[in-house]
Design an enzyme around this catalytic site. Structure first.
Site, short mmCIF file in Angstrom:
data_model
loop_
_atom_site.label_atom_id
_atom_site.label_comp_id
_atom_site.label_asym_id
_atom_site.label_seq_id
_atom_site.Cartn_x
_atom_site.Cartn_y
_atom_site.Cartn_z
N HIS A 295 0.82 -1.20 0.00
CA HIS A 295 0.00 0.00 0.00
C HIS A 295 0.86 1.26 0.00
CE1 HIS A 295 -3.46 -2.62 1.61
NE2 HIS A 295 -3.55 -2.47 0.30
N CYS B 171 4.11 -12.86 2.55
CA CYS B 171 5.13 -12.72 3.60
C CYS B 171 5.09 -13.91 4.59
CB CYS B 171 4.89 -11.42 4.35
SG CYS B 171 6.05 -11.16 5.70
N GLU C 280 -5.31 -8.75 3.38
CA GLU C 280 -4.69 -9.74 4.27
C GLU C 280 -5.75 -10.42 5.15
OE1 GLU C 280 -1.33 -8.48 6.82
OE2 GLU C 280 -2.17 -9.85 8.31
N CYS D 164 3.28 -8.71 13.33
CA CYS D 164 4.60 -9.15 12.85
C CYS D 164 5.70 -8.32 13.51
CB CYS D 164 4.68 -9.04 11.33
SG CYS D 164 4.94 -7.38 10.73
N SER E 275 -2.65 2.15 4.06
CA SER E 275 -1.69 1.25 4.72
C SER E 275 -2.03 1.13 6.20
CB SER E 275 -0.27 1.82 4.54
OG SER E 275 0.59 1.28 5.51
N SER E 276 -2.40 -0.07 6.61
CA SER E 276 -2.83 -0.26 8.00
C SER E 276 -1.72 0.05 8.99
CB SER E 276 -3.27 -1.71 8.23
OG SER E 276 -4.52 -1.91 7.65
#
Ligand code: SF4
Length: 432
Positions: free
Chosen positions: A85, A147, A177, A283, A313-314
């Protein structure tokens, strides 16, 4: 490795490496790091977060996209959605002739143009099980950049679903996701999921668990965020919590505790172990970036934070949400947000950008240059933001004072707030 499914690139790292370095690294950022992550010029004092920008998963995904273009110069190459993003990275990838497909469409519509022999790159946040199945049936070449940290979440989801636990996902149900993660639960007989975006939504689920709202009330709020045949009476008896990898850690912990308490209230402490499971699946890259920002905020002394990253973008949103209650925060998605007319930025949750005109203190009247270290600017960036974008943003700010990165020199460490600008900038933003 077979000839239509690739997960480890094409051994072209040495060829694309120099291109990636030229495109996404930044001499300005390197200079700031060399100067101890803090440097100033003409009254602008920059402090860079110790961890920011591209994470290992994004690095790998972008690397593989560039390798894919080289490996298949004559084939049509698609991306099953934005690779990450960030508008700058996505623009560059499109300029290489890679077409980005709209991730909101169902698999059939979305991949309608993809034919056998075409190449499709799957992004770092993965794709859902039906999407992968559909693509495989089309006999195209798949380059999977999912990922490892996302794969790790999927593994936990499989454990939950296999053992008869409904998967509660702390995440945005429409995010690629989270959709991919949710789809993993459905690969098991009886697998179910429910997505909660924040603590407020979690409280609603808890209200049902405690018996204070009806199933109909609950499902009127979670229709799209739950598996198709979700039945609260049957599916909230045993739950396992996972989260989108890029959520705000402090919020995830609250979600976990809120659900845990509700399960205790309903089933008692003794029954908890067999009814409630939780893994923290934030993560490590997201965690490190949040920790670095927290450290900056706790040290204090900043007049403002500039948070750089895509508005969708989170993990960048999470950084902005951490900063905004504590210091004036400007969340920008590109260097072009810094203009002579002001700074364009977005409050998390707002649909539109805001233009703030007088965001830098004016040069004192009669002075040829403002006093040194007059305004102290913290800088961070989400995991999908390349250094080049961070560096260009800093350069544009310097240009407002007629300076360049070459003027940056080492300054004293920021420990206390500057007196000149803090008062003027004291109005904190409230990000819901
Ligand atoms: S933010 Fe985390 S999960 Fe997402 S690509 Fe980066 S390392 Fe992987």
């Amino acid at each position: 490795m077979n000839e239509t499914y690739f997960q480890k690139g094409f051994g072209l790292k040495s060829e694309v490496g120099p291109v990636l370095a030229r495109t996404y690294q930044s001499a300005v950022v390197e200079r700031l790091k060399t100067l101890g992550y803090e440097a100033g010029a003409s009254g602008l004092h920059f402090k860079l977060a110790r961890e920011f920008g591209f994470c290992y998963g994004v690095d790998r995904a972008v690397d593989y996209a560039y390798q894919t273009r080289r490996q298949f110069p004559d084939r049509r190459v698609f991306l099953s959605g934005e690779i990450i993003h960030n508008p700058d990275v996505n623009r560059r990838i499109q300029e290489m002739g890679i077409r980005i497909l709209d991730h909101f469409q169902d698999p059939v519509g979305r991949f309608a143009d993809v034919a056998a022999g075409d190449v499709v790159i799957l992004p770092a946040f993965g794709v859902s099980v039906p999407e992968l199945t559909h693509l495989k049936s089309k006999q195209c070449v798949l380059v999977d950049t999912t990922c490892g940290s996302v794969l790790n979440v999927w593994k936990k989801v499989h454990y939950y679903a296999r053992d008869g636990y409904t998967v509660i996902i702390h995440g945005k149900h429409h995010h690629e996701e989270t959709r991919a993660t949710a789809s993993q639960a459905l690969t098991h007989d009886g697998g179910q999921y429910l997505c909660v975006r924040d603590v407020a939504e979690t409280e609603l689920v808890c209200d049902y668990i405690r018996g204070t709202i009806s199933a109909a009330d609950l499902m009127s709020r979670f229709g799209e965020a739950a598996s198709a045949d979700f039945d609260p009476a049957a599916h909230l008896q045993r739950i396992g919590l996972a989260n989108q990898t890029t959520m705000l850690m402090s919020e995830t912990l609250k979600v976990q505790e809120t659900l845990r308490r509700a399960m205790i209230d309903r089933y008692g402490e003794a029954g908890l172990e067999s009814r409630f499971r939780a893994f923290d699946t934030i993560c490590s890259a997201t965690q490190e970036r949040q920790d670095a920002v927290l450290e900056m905020l706790d040290k204090g002394g900043l007049d403002m934070m500039i948070v750089i990253g895509g508005y969708n973008s989170s993990n960048t949103q999470a950084l902005a949400r951490m900063c905004a209650p504590r210091v004036t925060t400007y969340y920008v998605d590109s260097p072009q947000c810094v203009t002579g007319a002001g700074i364009r930025h977005k409050k998390v949750g707002d649909k539109e950008e805001t233009l703030t005109a007088e965001w830098l203190p004016p040069v004192p009247a009669g002075a040829s240059a403002p006093a040194p270290n007059e305004v102290r600017i913290g800088i961070t960036a989400g995991a999908s933001t390349p250094d080049s974008v961070v560096g260009e943003t800093i350069e544009r700010i310097l240009a407002l004072r007629g300076r360049t990165a070459a003027d940056l020199t080492q300054v004293g460490l920021v420990e206390q707030g500057s007196s000149t600008f803090a008062a003027a900038a004291a109005e904190k933003q409230s990000y819901a």
